[in-house]
Motif scaffolding. Structure first.
Motif, PDB file in Angstrom:
ATOM      1  N   ASP A 169       0.812  -1.225   0.000  1.00 13.57           N
ATOM      2  CA  ASP A 169       0.000   0.000   0.000  1.00 13.57           C
ATOM      3  C   ASP A 169       0.844   1.273   0.000  1.00 13.57           C
ATOM      4  O   ASP A 169       0.337   2.368  -0.217  1.00 13.57           O
ATOM      5  CB  ASP A 169      -0.985   0.011   1.169  1.00 13.57           C
ATOM      6  N   GLY A 170       2.159   1.153   0.262  1.00 11.29           N
ATOM      7  CA  GLY A 170       3.047   2.299   0.289  1.00 11.29           C
ATOM      8  C   GLY A 170       2.891   3.192   1.503  1.00 11.29           C
ATOM      9  O   GLY A 170       3.602   4.179   1.654  1.00 11.29           O
ATOM     10  N   GLU A 171       1.968   2.856   2.389  1.00  9.25           N
ATOM     11  CA  GLU A 171       1.668   3.666   3.570  1.00  9.25           C
ATOM     12  C   GLU A 171       1.986   2.957   4.883  1.00  9.25           C
ATOM     13  O   GLU A 171       1.904   3.571   5.942  1.00  9.25           O
ATOM     14  CB  GLU A 171       0.179   4.038   3.581  1.00  9.25           C
ATOM     15  N   SER A 172       2.324   1.671   4.811  1.00  9.17           N
ATOM     16  CA  SER A 172       2.580   0.874   6.009  1.00  9.17           C
ATOM     17  C   SER A 172       3.869   0.098   5.837  1.00  9.17           C
ATOM     18  O   SER A 172       4.292  -0.191   4.714  1.00  9.17           O
ATOM     19  CB  SER A 172       1.450  -0.130   6.255  1.00  9.17           C
ATOM     20  N   VAL A 173       4.469  -0.252   6.963  1.00 11.83           N
ATOM     21  CA  VAL A 173       5.642  -1.119   6.961  1.00 11.83           C
ATOM     22  C   VAL A 173       5.391  -2.286   7.905  1.00 11.83           C
ATOM     23  O   VAL A 173       4.688  -2.148   8.912  1.00 11.83           O
ATOM     24  CB  VAL A 173       6.931  -0.384   7.372  1.00 11.83           C
ATOM     25  N   ALA A 174       5.973  -3.418   7.556  1.00 15.30           N
ATOM     26  CA  ALA A 174       5.979  -4.581   8.441  1.00 15.30           C
ATOM     27  C   ALA A 174       7.332  -4.579   9.136  1.00 15.30           C
ATOM     28  O   ALA A 174       8.376  -4.460   8.478  1.00 15.30           O
ATOM     29  CB  ALA A 174       5.792  -5.859   7.638  1.00 15.30           C
ATOM     30  N   VAL A 175       7.321  -4.687  10.461  1.00 19.13           N
ATOM     31  CA  VAL A 175       8.554  -4.619  11.249  1.00 19.13           C
ATOM     32  C   VAL A 175       8.631  -5.837  12.156  1.00 19.13           C
ATOM     33  O   VAL A 175       7.658  -6.169  12.854  1.00 19.13           O
ATOM     34  CB  VAL A 175       8.607  -3.324  12.098  1.00 19.13           C
ATOM     35  N   ARG A 176       9.800  -6.474  12.162  1.00 17.65           N
ATOM     36  CA  ARG A 176      10.034  -7.617  13.047  1.00 17.65           C
ATOM     37  C   ARG A 176       9.840  -7.170  14.493  1.00 17.65           C
ATOM     38  O   ARG A 176      10.292  -6.096  14.886  1.00 17.65           O
ATOM     39  CB  ARG A 176      11.471  -8.115  12.841  1.00 17.65           C
ATOM     40  N   ALA A 177       9.145  -7.987  15.282  1.00 18.69           N
ATOM     41  CA  ALA A 177       8.881  -7.659  16.687  1.00 18.69           C
ATOM     42  C   ALA A 177       8.736  -8.954  17.477  1.00 18.69           C
ATOM     43  O   ALA A 177       8.506 -10.015  16.901  1.00 18.69           O
ATOM     44  CB  ALA A 177       7.597  -6.832  16.807  1.00 18.69           C
TER      45      ALA A 177
END
Length: 124
Positions: free
Chosen positions: A40-48
């Motif tokens: 979507d270009g508006e969100s990021v997935a981040v390892r957690a």
């Protein structure tokens, strides 16, 4: 915040490089994925960690979210327009600690503080 600002925070961490994952821009440390831009270009997935993801989803649902795809994976999704630099810096430092090989952690002086390892230069 936009992806360029997010990326700049991530690239300030040791051994982080720009790459791709699933056809989108990504940040990796020694080839191991720590964050990627969603389609979507508006969100990021981040390892957690599981615990950190649940905490973030509870305290800031307008900023952090998950989807069915990520339900079984220790990642949190971050809406970039709602993100703040300080929160992103902490989130990416934690992702870096989870992704970085032990040799990189040692080389860059990671240490344990209050139950969490932190890279000395970047997070103090």
């Amino acid at each position: 915040m936009d992806y360029a600002a997010f990326k700049a925070v991530g690239l300030a961490l040791p051994a982080v490089e720009e790459s791709t994952s699933y056809g989108t821009p990504a940040l990796k440390v020694k080839g191991k994925l720590m964050a990627r831009l969603k389609e979507d270009g508006e969100s990021v997935a981040v390892r957690a960690t599981w615990e950190e993801r649940e905490r973030l989803l509870t305290i800031a649902p307008e900023t952090y979210y998950s989807t069915d795809h990520y339900r079984e994976h220790p990642w949190v999704l971050l809406r970039l327009p709602q993100a703040h630099r300080d929160g992103v810096a902490v989130l990416l430092a934690k992702a870096w600690l989870m992704a970085a090989p032990k040799s990189v952690l040692k080389l860059h002086g990671a240490r344990v503080e209050a139950g969490m390892q932190w890279p000395l230069r970047e997070c103090q």
